[in-house]
Motif scaffolding. Structure first.
Motif, PDB file in Angstrom:
ATOM      1  N   ILE A 169       0.837  -1.204   0.000  1.00 23.50           N
ATOM      2  CA  ILE A 169       0.000   0.000   0.000  1.00 23.50           C
ATOM      3  C   ILE A 169       0.869   1.251   0.000  1.00 23.50           C
ATOM      4  CG2 ILE A 169      -1.669   1.334   1.349  1.00 23.50           C
ATOM      5  CD1 ILE A 169      -2.777  -1.399   2.313  1.00 23.50           C
ATOM      6  N   PHE A 170       1.923   1.256   0.828  1.00 20.91           N
ATOM      7  CA  PHE A 170       2.804   2.424   0.856  1.00 20.91           C
ATOM      8  C   PHE A 170       3.526   2.594  -0.473  1.00 20.91           C
ATOM      9  CE2 PHE A 170       6.864   4.554   1.708  1.00 20.91           C
ATOM     10  CZ  PHE A 170       6.354   5.779   2.120  1.00 20.91           C
ATOM     11  N   ASN A 171       3.945   1.487  -1.084  1.00 21.94           N
ATOM     12  CA  ASN A 171       4.614   1.570  -2.382  1.00 21.94           C
ATOM     13  C   ASN A 171       3.695   2.196  -3.420  1.00 21.94           C
ATOM     14  OD1 ASN A 171       5.153   0.039  -5.208  1.00 21.94           O
ATOM     15  ND2 ASN A 171       7.063   0.530  -4.135  1.00 21.94           N
ATOM     16  N   SER A 172       2.424   1.835  -3.393  1.00 27.33           N
ATOM     17  CA  SER A 172       1.457   2.420  -4.311  1.00 27.33           C
ATOM     18  C   SER A 172       1.332   3.930  -4.081  1.00 27.33           C
ATOM     19  CB  SER A 172       0.104   1.741  -4.129  1.00 27.33           C
ATOM     20  OG  SER A 172      -0.856   2.343  -4.936  1.00 27.33           O
ATOM     21  N   SER A 173       1.282   4.336  -2.814  1.00 28.31           N
ATOM     22  CA  SER A 173       1.212   5.766  -2.481  1.00 28.31           C
ATOM     23  C   SER A 173       2.468   6.493  -2.950  1.00 28.31           C
ATOM     24  CB  SER A 173       1.050   5.957  -0.977  1.00 28.31           C
ATOM     25  OG  SER A 173      -0.148   5.400  -0.535  1.00 28.31           O
ATOM     26  N   SER A 202       5.275  10.181  -6.777  1.00 26.35           N
ATOM     27  CA  SER A 202       6.325  10.483  -7.754  1.00 26.35           C
ATOM     28  C   SER A 202       5.736  10.855  -9.109  1.00 26.35           C
ATOM     29  CB  SER A 202       7.307   9.322  -7.883  1.00 26.35           C
ATOM     30  OG  SER A 202       6.700   8.208  -8.492  1.00 26.35           O
ATOM     31  N   GLN A 203       4.652  10.201  -9.494  1.00 24.59           N
ATOM     32  CA  GLN A 203       4.004  10.519 -10.768  1.00 24.59           C
ATOM     33  C   GLN A 203       3.447  11.940 -10.756  1.00 24.59           C
ATOM     34  OE1 GLN A 203       3.938   8.264 -13.394  1.00 24.59           O
ATOM     35  NE2 GLN A 203       3.311  10.041 -14.556  1.00 24.59           N
ATOM     36  N   ARG A 204       2.798  12.316  -9.669  1.00 25.08           N
ATOM     37  CA  ARG A 204       2.226  13.664  -9.578  1.00 25.08           C
ATOM     38  C   ARG A 204       3.312  14.738  -9.524  1.00 25.08           C
ATOM     39  NH1 ARG A 204      -3.296  13.896  -6.232  1.00 25.08           N
ATOM     40  NH2 ARG A 204      -4.329  12.147  -7.219  1.00 25.08           N
ATOM     41  N   ILE A 251       3.726  20.555  -4.533  1.00 20.39           N
ATOM     42  CA  ILE A 251       4.619  19.461  -4.148  1.00 20.39           C
ATOM     43  C   ILE A 251       4.697  19.353  -2.627  1.00 20.39           C
ATOM     44  CG2 ILE A 251       7.007  18.650  -4.183  1.00 20.39           C
ATOM     45  CD1 ILE A 251       7.151  19.781  -7.066  1.00 20.39           C
ATOM     46  N   GLN A 252       4.718  20.482  -1.957  1.00 16.68           N
ATOM     47  CA  GLN A 252       4.752  20.470  -0.496  1.00 16.68           C
ATOM     48  C   GLN A 252       3.486  19.816   0.067  1.00 16.68           C
ATOM     49  OE1 GLN A 252       4.795  24.356   1.383  1.00 16.68           O
ATOM     50  NE2 GLN A 252       6.171  23.601   2.970  1.00 16.68           N
ATOM     51  N   MET A 253       2.327  20.099  -0.526  1.00 16.91           N
ATOM     52  CA  MET A 253       1.078  19.478  -0.083  1.00 16.91           C
ATOM     53  C   MET A 253       1.107  17.970  -0.329  1.00 16.91           C
ATOM     54  SD  MET A 253      -1.911  22.309  -1.039  1.00 16.91           S
ATOM     55  CE  MET A 253      -2.518  21.205  -2.251  1.00 16.91           C
ATOM     56  N   LEU A 254       1.611  17.562  -1.497  1.00 10.54           N
ATOM     57  CA  LEU A 254       1.712  16.134  -1.783  1.00 10.54           C
ATOM     58  C   LEU A 254       2.652  15.436  -0.797  1.00 10.54           C
ATOM     59  CD1 LEU A 254       1.905  16.158  -5.680  1.00 10.54           C
ATOM     60  CD2 LEU A 254       0.024  15.325  -4.272  1.00 10.54           C
ATOM     61  N   TRP A 255       3.750  16.107  -0.447  1.00 12.78           N
ATOM     62  CA  TRP A 255       4.704  15.540   0.509  1.00 12.78           C
ATOM     63  C   TRP A 255       4.038  15.326   1.875  1.00 12.78           C
ATOM     64  CZ3 TRP A 255       8.828  12.807   0.722  1.00 12.78           C
ATOM     65  CH2 TRP A 255       9.579  12.737   1.898  1.00 12.78           C
ATOM     66  N   LYS A 256       3.266  16.324   2.314  1.00 13.78           N
ATOM     67  CA  LYS A 256       2.567  16.195   3.592  1.00 13.78           C
ATOM     68  C   LYS A 256       1.563  15.047   3.556  1.00 13.78           C
ATOM     69  CE  LYS A 256       3.124  20.962   5.078  1.00 13.78           C
ATOM     70  NZ  LYS A 256       2.465  22.239   5.378  1.00 13.78           N
ATOM     71  N   GLN A 257       0.873  14.891   2.428  1.00 13.18           N
ATOM     72  CA  GLN A 257      -0.062  13.783   2.289  1.00 13.18           C
ATOM     73  C   GLN A 257       0.667  12.439   2.351  1.00 13.18           C
ATOM     74  OE1 GLN A 257      -2.106  14.456  -1.401  1.00 13.18           O
ATOM     75  NE2 GLN A 257      -3.311  16.169  -0.595  1.00 13.18           N
ATOM     76  N   LEU A 258       1.837  12.357   1.724  1.00 17.24           N
ATOM     77  CA  LEU A 258       2.612  11.118   1.747  1.00 17.24           C
ATOM     78  C   LEU A 258       3.094  10.811   3.153  1.00 17.24           C
ATOM     79  CD1 LEU A 258       3.818   8.797   0.044  1.00 17.24           C
ATOM     80  CD2 LEU A 258       5.872  10.203  -0.195  1.00 17.24           C
ATOM     81  N   LYS A 259       3.544  11.835   3.883  1.00 11.74           N
ATOM     82  CA  LYS A 259       3.984  11.620   5.263  1.00 11.74           C
ATOM     83  C   LYS A 259       2.831  11.137   6.137  1.00 11.74           C
ATOM     84  CE  LYS A 259       6.587  14.644   7.300  1.00 11.74           C
ATOM     85  NZ  LYS A 259       7.219  15.895   7.758  1.00 11.74           N
ATOM     86  N   THR A 260       1.654  11.708   5.946  1.00  9.19           N
ATOM     87  CA  THR A 260       0.477  11.283   6.704  1.00  9.19           C
ATOM     88  C   THR A 260       0.130   9.835   6.364  1.00  9.19           C
ATOM     89  OG1 THR A 260      -0.352  13.547   6.753  1.00  9.19           O
ATOM     90  CG2 THR A 260      -1.946  11.790   7.180  1.00  9.19           C
ATOM     91  N   ALA A 261       0.172   9.504   5.095  1.00 11.08           N
ATOM     92  CA  ALA A 261      -0.119   8.128   4.676  1.00 11.08           C
ATOM     93  C   ALA A 261       0.880   7.161   5.287  1.00 11.08           C
ATOM     94  CB  ALA A 261      -0.093   8.023   3.157  1.00 11.08           C
ATOM     95  N   LYS A 262       2.143   7.546   5.329  1.00  9.27           N
ATOM     96  CA  LYS A 262       3.176   6.685   5.910  1.00  9.27           C
ATOM     97  C   LYS A 262       2.888   6.432   7.379  1.00  9.27           C
ATOM     98  CE  LYS A 262       7.891   6.584   7.438  1.00  9.27           C
ATOM     99  NZ  LYS A 262       7.982   7.174   8.752  1.00  9.27           N
TER     100      LYS A 262
END
Length: 85
Positions: A31-35, A40-42, A64-75
């Motif tokens: 699941i994390f790999n998919s996220s 990276s695509q976005r 990009i900063q918003m996407l990074w925060k979303q990825l950190k939350t998902a992690k």
């Protein structure tokens, strides 16, 4: 002439490539790999839009900063026991 569904499937594969996961086979890792691949695509799209002059550097940075925060939350939600990923 190709069917519409074949065309759309090929277009989707081209626009949103997915790569085979070769790490440890645990559901949370998959699941994390998919996220991570989606992130990276976005980021790639945002960078290309900024390079083409369609997006300002400030807007690109903000997105990009918003996407990074979303990825950190998902992690944190997906991998709460893994600290050093």
């Amino acid at each position: 002439m190709p069917k519409d569904s074949d065309f759309l499937a090929n277009l989707t594969d081209f626009l949103y490539p997915r790569y085979k996961y070769s790490g440890q086979l645990q559901p949370e890792y998959l699941i994390f790999n998919s996220s991570l691949q989606e992130f990276s695509q976005r980021v790639s799209y945002i960078c290309n839009l900024q390079t083409a002059g369609k997006l300002s550097p400030e807007d690109a940075y903000t997105q990009i900063q918003m996407l990074w925060k979303q990825l950190k939350t998902a992690k944190k939600q997906i991998l709460p026991t893994i600290e050093n990923l």
